[in-house]
Each structure stands twice: as C-alpha cells, then as structure tokens.
Design a protein around this motif. Structure first.
Motif, PDB file in Angstrom:
ATOM      1  N   TYR A  63      55.976   9.970  21.035  1.00 19.00           N
ATOM      2  CA  TYR A  63      56.014   8.364  21.172  1.00 19.00           C
ATOM      3  C   TYR A  63      56.538   7.903  22.226  1.00 19.00           C
ATOM      4  O   TYR A  63      57.657   8.706  22.427  1.00 19.00           O
ATOM      5  CB  TYR A  63      57.298   8.553  19.866  1.00 19.00           C
ATOM      6  N   ARG A  64      55.808   6.919  21.743  1.00 15.63           N
ATOM      7  CA  ARG A  64      56.674   5.670  23.311  1.00 15.63           C
ATOM      8  C   ARG A  64      57.600   5.084  22.741  1.00 15.63           C
ATOM      9  O   ARG A  64      57.879   4.340  21.518  1.00 15.63           O
ATOM     10  CB  ARG A  64      55.417   4.841  23.518  1.00 15.63           C
ATOM     11  N   TYR A  71      59.946   3.021  23.852  1.00 21.20           N
ATOM     12  CA  TYR A  71      60.234   2.111  24.846  1.00 21.20           C
ATOM     13  C   TYR A  71      61.852   1.771  24.339  1.00 21.20           C
ATOM     14  O   TYR A  71      62.697   2.518  25.128  1.00 21.20           O
ATOM     15  CB  TYR A  71      59.371   0.711  23.974  1.00 21.20           C
ATOM     16  N   TYR A  78      50.156   6.719  29.112  1.00 22.19           N
ATOM     17  CA  TYR A  78      51.616   7.468  29.890  1.00 22.19           C
ATOM     18  C   TYR A  78      51.219   8.695  30.391  1.00 22.19           C
ATOM     19  O   TYR A  78      52.652  10.127  30.823  1.00 22.19           O
ATOM     20  CB  TYR A  78      52.168   8.078  28.172  1.00 22.19           C
ATOM     21  N   VAL A 113      58.632   8.663  26.601  1.00 22.65           N
ATOM     22  CA  VAL A 113      58.077   9.207  25.512  1.00 22.65           C
ATOM     23  C   VAL A 113      59.018   9.994  25.043  1.00 22.65           C
ATOM     24  O   VAL A 113      59.057  11.123  25.975  1.00 22.65           O
ATOM     25  CB  VAL A 113      56.629   9.496  25.928  1.00 22.65           C
ATOM     26  N   ASP A 173      46.413   1.944  23.409  1.00 22.96           N
ATOM     27  CA  ASP A 173      47.340   3.176  24.080  1.00 22.96           C
ATOM     28  C   ASP A 173      45.981   4.401  22.965  1.00 22.96           C
ATOM     29  O   ASP A 173      47.170   5.577  22.448  1.00 22.96           O
ATOM     30  CB  ASP A 173      48.226   3.531  24.096  1.00 22.96           C
ATOM     31  N   ASN A 198      49.071   5.181  19.414  1.00 30.41           N
ATOM     32  CA  ASN A 198      49.738   3.534  19.738  1.00 30.41           C
ATOM     33  C   ASN A 198      48.640   2.758  19.556  1.00 30.41           C
ATOM     34  O   ASN A 198      47.214   2.122  19.981  1.00 30.41           O
ATOM     35  CB  ASN A 198      50.343   2.926  20.996  1.00 30.41           C
ATOM     36  N   SER A 250      45.373   7.734  27.132  1.00 30.31           N
ATOM     37  CA  SER A 250      47.161   7.001  27.703  1.00 30.31           C
ATOM     38  C   SER A 250      47.448   6.357  28.526  1.00 30.31           C
ATOM     39  O   SER A 250      46.978   7.571  29.319  1.00 30.31           O
ATOM     40  CB  SER A 250      48.180   8.003  26.607  1.00 30.31           C
ATOM     41  N   THR A 266      64.794   3.819  25.626  1.00 30.68           N
ATOM     42  CA  THR A 266      65.379   4.348  26.302  1.00 30.68           C
ATOM     43  C   THR A 266      66.255   3.819  27.120  1.00 30.68           C
ATOM     44  O   THR A 266      67.613   4.995  27.970  1.00 30.68           O
ATOM     45  CB  THR A 266      63.841   4.075  27.346  1.00 30.68           C
ATOM     46  N   GLN A 291      53.555   4.063  15.601  1.00 26.64           N
ATOM     47  CA  GLN A 291      53.323   3.855  16.590  1.00 26.64           C
ATOM     48  C   GLN A 291      52.203   2.152  16.205  1.00 26.64           C
ATOM     49  O   GLN A 291      51.801   2.432  15.928  1.00 26.64           O
ATOM     50  CB  GLN A 291      52.799   4.372  17.998  1.00 26.64           C
TER      51      GLN A 291
END
Length: 439
Positions: free
Chosen positions: A97-98, A100, A304, A318, A297, A285, A302, A103, A412
């Motif tokens: 998963y992102r 965001y 990423y 991620v 995304d 996402n 992606s 982090t 997401q």
C-alpha cells in the motif's frame, strides 16, 4: 507528557538521559463484483471486523487490511476485498500500500536515532546543518504576498524540533494557497507523487525537482509562512528532514532508512520504489468520484514502480500491513523487536512524547487538544500514551503504550476525506478494547 524540558541548543545523549473521466484511462469499476478474503468466525476485534466488512461489502472500498497486535504477540489480521477490483488476488497482510504520510513517523524515528548518537540536536538550528536556511524571511500575512514588502525576518532560527513537529513555518503545496503555493509548484518543491495519469489539481501533486539537495536548496529560497515555533502548520518539514539525515549520516536518505530501520526491524516489504519482483503484491489506488471507484494509480502501471525524483521523507513509502506492524511493534518494544535492538529505549520515549514548542498555536488544527512528537501525533490527557499518524490514501497506524496496543489499517482511496474511515477505525479499536476489558 515527559521529556519537554529541552532548552539547550543541542540535545545530546546525556541531556536526553536527564530528560527522563478526468482521472485518465482507467475504466469505471464501481459495478464490478467485489469479493472478500475469508474472515475468521471468531475474532478479538468484532467492531474492527464489522468496519472492514461493511466498507468492502458495500463497495465503498476495494479492500481493507487491519493488523491488530498486543504487546509483542503476532498480529491478528482482519482482511477483506481484492488488491484490485475484478482480479483474484485477495488483499492480505503482505499486500503493498502507498502509505503516504505514515512515512513521517519513520523519518521522525530515524532523526531520533541520529540525535541519540549525537549527530544532531533536537534544538539545533537547521542552518548549522544546511547553511542556506540562515536568515530566513517570513510572510507577514499567512498565505499572503511574497514580495519584499510582504516579508519580515524570522524572529528565531528554524530548529530540528520545528521540522519534526510541523512548527518550522514551512508550508506544503497540498495546504497553502495563493502566491506561495504557486511559487512552490513553479520551483518543483513538490513532496509526493500520485500517478502517471493526468489528474485534477486536488489529487495531483505536480513535478518535483530531481534530488533532495535541490529540494532543500529551493525551499531555503522560499519565505516561511509563519514565524518558527509559533503555529502548527502541516508542512514539508519531514521531507526536508530527509536531506538533514543525508548530511548528518553521510549516507543517502533511503539507504540510511534501510540500514538503520528497515533491515534490523525485519521490514523487508517497505520501499520508495517497488521492485519488479514485488509488483504482484501492489494494490491499486482509487479515486472516489460520485460514489464510484476509479483507478488513479493502477497496480499494473503504478508510478511507484519507477524511481521517484527523490525519496520523500514525508509521503514516499510503500509498505505492507505486516511491515508497518513490525515498525509499531519495535516502538512498543521501546526500540527492540525479536531480541534485536533497532534504536534506544530513550530515543523511542522522547520521539513518542510531546515535543511541541511551548506556546505553539494549535487552534483549529488536526492536533488541537493533543501533542506532537517526532513525525506523529501524541495523545494527551485520557489519550496519553498514544503515538501515530495517517496517510492520504486512507491508511493509519498507531501505538498505545498504556494498553500495549498496536493498530495498522491499510486501504487505498483518495481523497481520504471522502469517508470517515480514520475516525471510524479508532472508535472501533476503542470499542473492542472496552469489550476486552469487560471480558
């Protein structure tokens, strides 16, 4: 909260010890069948389970994975849905998963490690590490003009504490309005990414400069949006900390995180760039538009999967529910996990305590009524002992030291304000804790 009495220019280990359609080419997927991963018939977390199944079962979201843990015990996993709607890969604890802004606590703890080693000071002026940040100018009016007549000198230096707690007066392209937002965007001072697809302004992030060094140099040329240490303003401070960490450690920021945190904590599924070998675990996402989910995304294309312009210390990682649970378990173990010490107990205690400067204005902010530590919100009063933060695509992770609890939720969707999921998750966790106490 303890560990507030830091008024020296440097915070050494000794002083620490004293301190106690427009979304692009994706097809509309709201009408496709949803399928969920099997859930245990009995769970210690019935309210969390209901939240997960209600959101996925009603097709509001493609998937949710929650990892709930007590002490150092393995997590209980509650999962439903598919990694991508219309496919057969069920979302689980190892799906990617992102995360965001989740982090930010990682970057915050990396900073605490360098403070613990004496390579940084909590109240050290930023200009001692990055000289370009000496003699900063400040907008006289928040989000007002940025011409010479609209600015005044900073009343005090920006410090490491300010960067960690969003009190430096640095802005954010996703928050600011007016000339300063335009100036950030024109200079490529963008701290995050969303998609390769063309997106509307409210979801897109723009094109960032090509390195952390360029990002820091560019940000130093911009005026601050408030006087340092006076207001809590969600900011790019943790992204700037990435450059500070590079200079203080002598290593690239992403390499430092891997060596200092990810490898010793056993976080083998946390990346700024998802390797090709792991893309089968990446979720899609989604943007929520008119109650429908559209891929903004896609896992198969992606952003990423490509190397970012630079590693975004405030929003770039991620990760999986398993990995983030390990990060939280390390914090709950006061720096140790599986018999291995990742960071000192003292660094964890200080990083998860209230580090806000005295007298800072929190009125109307996301942390009003609470405190803020190294990259994450800190609970006060009846919420004392909690630390954590959430991400822009619906993820959240926190620890509760009083209840020896760790909680991670991955999903997401954007914008995350579409649903009250974050608040709902916290309330469900609290409800289940009350029920456990009753049993």
């Amino acid at each position: 909260m303890a560990f507030r009495e830091f008024d020296t220019p440097q915070l050494s280990r000794r002083s620490l010890l004293r301190g106690g359609a427009y979304l692009g080419a994706g097809a509309l997927v709201g009408g496709l069948p949803f399928a969920g991963a099997a859930l245990a018939a009995e769970t210690s977390w019935p309210a969390v389970t209901k939240l997960v199944t209600d959101y996925v079962g009603s097709r509001k979201l493609a998937n949710i994975v929650a990892a709930m843990g007590r002490g150092q015990m393995p997590p209980e996993v509650i999962a439903a849905g598919m990694q991508t709607i219309g496919t057969t890969a069920a979302a689980d604890i190892d799906s990617l998963y992102r995360i965001y802004s989740m982090t930010k606590p990682v970057t915050g703890m990396a900073t605490m490690m360098l403070i613990d080693e004496g390579k940084l000071g909590l109240d050290q002026p930023l200009a001692e590490i990055l000289p370009a940040f000496a003699n900063m100018q400040v907008q006289k009016t928040y989000d007002g003009g940025i011409g010479a007549g609209d600015l005044e000198p900073a009343a005090r230096p920006v410090t490491i504490r300010h960067l960690l707690t969003h009190t430096a007066g640095i802005g954010y392209t996703i928050i600011q309005k007016g000339p300063i937002k335009t100036a950030y965007e024109d200079a490529g001072l963008i701290a995050g990414q969303v998609s390769k697809l063309p997106l509307p302004a409210e979801l897109g992030r723009g094109k960032p400069v090509g390195s952390l060094e360029l990002f820091a140099d560019g940000l130093a040329k911009m005026p601050l949006v408030a006087q340092p240490g006076t207001r809590w303003i969600y900011s790019m401070g943790l992204d700037l900390m990435g450059r500070v960490i590079e200079v203080a450690s002598g290593m690239p920021f992403d390499a430092y995180l891997k060596q200092a945190i990810f490898d010793p904590a056993g976080m083998s599924s946390t990346f700024f760039t998802v390797p090709a070998s792991e893309l089968s675990r990446l979720t899609t996402n989604y943007g929520v538009v008119g109650g429908q989910l559209l891929p903004i995304d896609p896992a198969t294309n992606s952003i990423y999967a490509d190397k970012p312009a630079f590693p975004f210390g405030g929003a770039g990682l991620v990760s999986s529910a398993r990995d983030y649970d390990r990060f939280l378990r390390m914090l709950l173990g006061y720096g140790a996990i599986d018999g291995k010490r990742v960071m000192s107990e003292l660094a964890v205690r200080v990083g998860t305590s209230n580090l806000l400067p005295d007298g800072v204005d929190l009125k109307g902010t996301w942390v009003d009524g609470g405190g803020f530590g190294a990259g994450g919100r800190v609970g006060l009063g009846d919420q004392a002992g909690t630390y954590g933060w959430a991400g822009a695509a619906g993820t959240v992770g926190f620890v509760d030291f009083r209840h020896q609890l760790r909680a991670t939720m991955m999903t997401q969707f954007m914008p995350d304000s579409t649903y009250p999921l974050n608040d709902g998750f916290r309330k469900a966790v609290a409800s289940d804790l009350v029920a456990m106490a009753g049993r």
